[in-house]
Design a protein around this motif. Sequence first.
Motif, PDB file in Angstrom:
ATOM      1  N   THR A  42       0.855  -1.192   0.000  1.00  0.00           N
ATOM      2  CA  THR A  42       0.000   0.000   0.000  1.00  0.00           C
ATOM      3  C   THR A  42       0.889   1.240   0.000  1.00  0.00           C
ATOM      4  OG1 THR A  42      -1.671  -1.188   1.277  1.00  0.00           O
ATOM      5  CG2 THR A  42      -1.885   1.189   1.166  1.00  0.00           C
ATOM      6  N   ARG A  97      -3.263   3.990  -2.586  1.00  0.00           N
ATOM      7  CA  ARG A  97      -3.464   2.949  -3.585  1.00  0.00           C
ATOM      8  C   ARG A  97      -2.862   1.631  -3.111  1.00  0.00           C
ATOM      9  NH1 ARG A  97      -1.653   4.999  -9.426  1.00  0.00           N
ATOM     10  NH2 ARG A  97       0.378   4.533  -8.511  1.00  0.00           N
ATOM     11  N   GLN A  98      -3.397   0.559  -3.630  1.00  0.00           N
ATOM     12  CA  GLN A  98      -2.844  -0.775  -3.435  1.00  0.00           C
ATOM     13  C   GLN A  98      -2.579  -1.338  -4.826  1.00  0.00           C
ATOM     14  OE1 GLN A  98      -5.327  -3.858  -1.531  1.00  0.00           O
ATOM     15  NE2 GLN A  98      -3.708  -4.002   0.011  1.00  0.00           N
ATOM     16  N   ARG A 101      -4.946  -0.081  -7.757  1.00  0.00           N
ATOM     17  CA  ARG A 101      -6.319   0.143  -7.283  1.00  0.00           C
ATOM     18  C   ARG A 101      -6.349   1.285  -6.277  1.00  0.00           C
ATOM     19  NH1 ARG A 101      -9.829  -2.517  -3.285  1.00  0.00           N
ATOM     20  NH2 ARG A 101      -7.995  -3.685  -2.618  1.00  0.00           N
ATOM     21  N   LEU A 103      -7.702   3.188  -3.189  1.00  0.00           N
ATOM     22  CA  LEU A 103      -8.429   2.852  -1.970  1.00  0.00           C
ATOM     23  C   LEU A 103      -9.136   4.055  -1.356  1.00  0.00           C
ATOM     24  CD1 LEU A 103      -5.739   0.578  -0.285  1.00  0.00           C
ATOM     25  CD2 LEU A 103      -7.682  -0.138  -1.685  1.00  0.00           C
ATOM     26  N   GLY A 104      -8.629   5.244  -1.625  1.00  0.00           N
ATOM     27  CA  GLY A 104      -9.231   6.449  -1.054  1.00  0.00           C
ATOM     28  C   GLY A 104      -8.353   7.657  -1.288  1.00  0.00           C
ATOM     29  N   CYS A 116      -8.775   4.175   4.593  1.00  0.00           N
ATOM     30  CA  CYS A 116      -8.731   3.915   3.153  1.00  0.00           C
ATOM     31  C   CYS A 116      -8.504   2.415   2.960  1.00  0.00           C
ATOM     32  CB  CYS A 116      -7.626   4.711   2.485  1.00  0.00           C
ATOM     33  SG  CYS A 116      -7.809   6.500   2.619  1.00  0.00           S
ATOM     34  N   GLY A 117      -9.583   1.680   2.858  1.00  0.00           N
ATOM     35  CA  GLY A 117      -9.467   0.242   2.690  1.00  0.00           C
ATOM     36  C   GLY A 117      -8.821  -0.405   3.904  1.00  0.00           C
ATOM     37  N   PRO A 118      -7.716  -1.138   3.719  1.00  0.00           N
ATOM     38  CA  PRO A 118      -7.104  -1.865   4.838  1.00  0.00           C
ATOM     39  C   PRO A 118      -6.230  -1.015   5.755  1.00  0.00           C
ATOM     40  CG  PRO A 118      -5.883  -2.285   2.833  1.00  0.00           C
ATOM     41  CD  PRO A 118      -7.061  -1.433   2.439  1.00  0.00           C
ATOM     42  N   GLU A 120      -5.513   2.935   7.811  1.00  0.00           N
ATOM     43  CA  GLU A 120      -6.014   4.239   8.259  1.00  0.00           C
ATOM     44  C   GLU A 120      -4.842   5.203   8.241  1.00  0.00           C
ATOM     45  OE1 GLU A 120      -8.324   6.420  12.001  1.00  0.00           O
ATOM     46  OE2 GLU A 120      -7.661   4.341  12.171  1.00  0.00           O
TER      47      GLU A 120
END
Length: 200
Positions: A42, A97-98, A101, A103-104, A116-118, A120
Amino acid sequence: MAFPIDRFLVPETPVAPPAGFTEVRRPLTAGLPQRVELADGTHGVLILPTGLARQWLDADPLAVVSASADESAARPVPAPRPLPAVGARAPLRLVVRQGTRILGSVPLAAGLRRACGPVEVVVLGWHLTAGTVRGAGDYGSWLWVGWRVADRAVDTFGPPPINAFVWRRRPPGTRIESEQGSARFRYRYLVDKKLRRVVR
């Protein structure tokens, strides 16, 4: 019990990452956009979407574009400094991003925390100069954020909002409501009445 407005005040102690967050503080020497590694797999990409080019080419490379010190500095009570217009503030964002993708997106605001997804992310500080916006080089810009795995709930929260229907039933002398709020409530009531869903 803490006073409700305490969370909006400038803290007396310097900003520090909350417990459980891993600090990432790095100089911004590769220009923008710039990648910032967070957790395994990430990363964040710092961007400044202004759509302008000549403004940065003509600017002094050491001119400050945006800094967290402007938000965290205490302001005198008798004669507060006017806040910059919304259009004048640099819309700095950290896109998390991951891989490829997204994430936020986290707007850079001092102390802001966002999941943001997995992961914070918490924004701790930054300093951005015009030279960094223009391209690579050491112009004194830096970014300071914290991250943690988002595997548990938040550790601070406020009172839940009052339901609009409950608020409407309170005596007029004990409530304050904006015109916009009243109009929104009336519109919702008319829609419910038309659909035979009147709340008594």
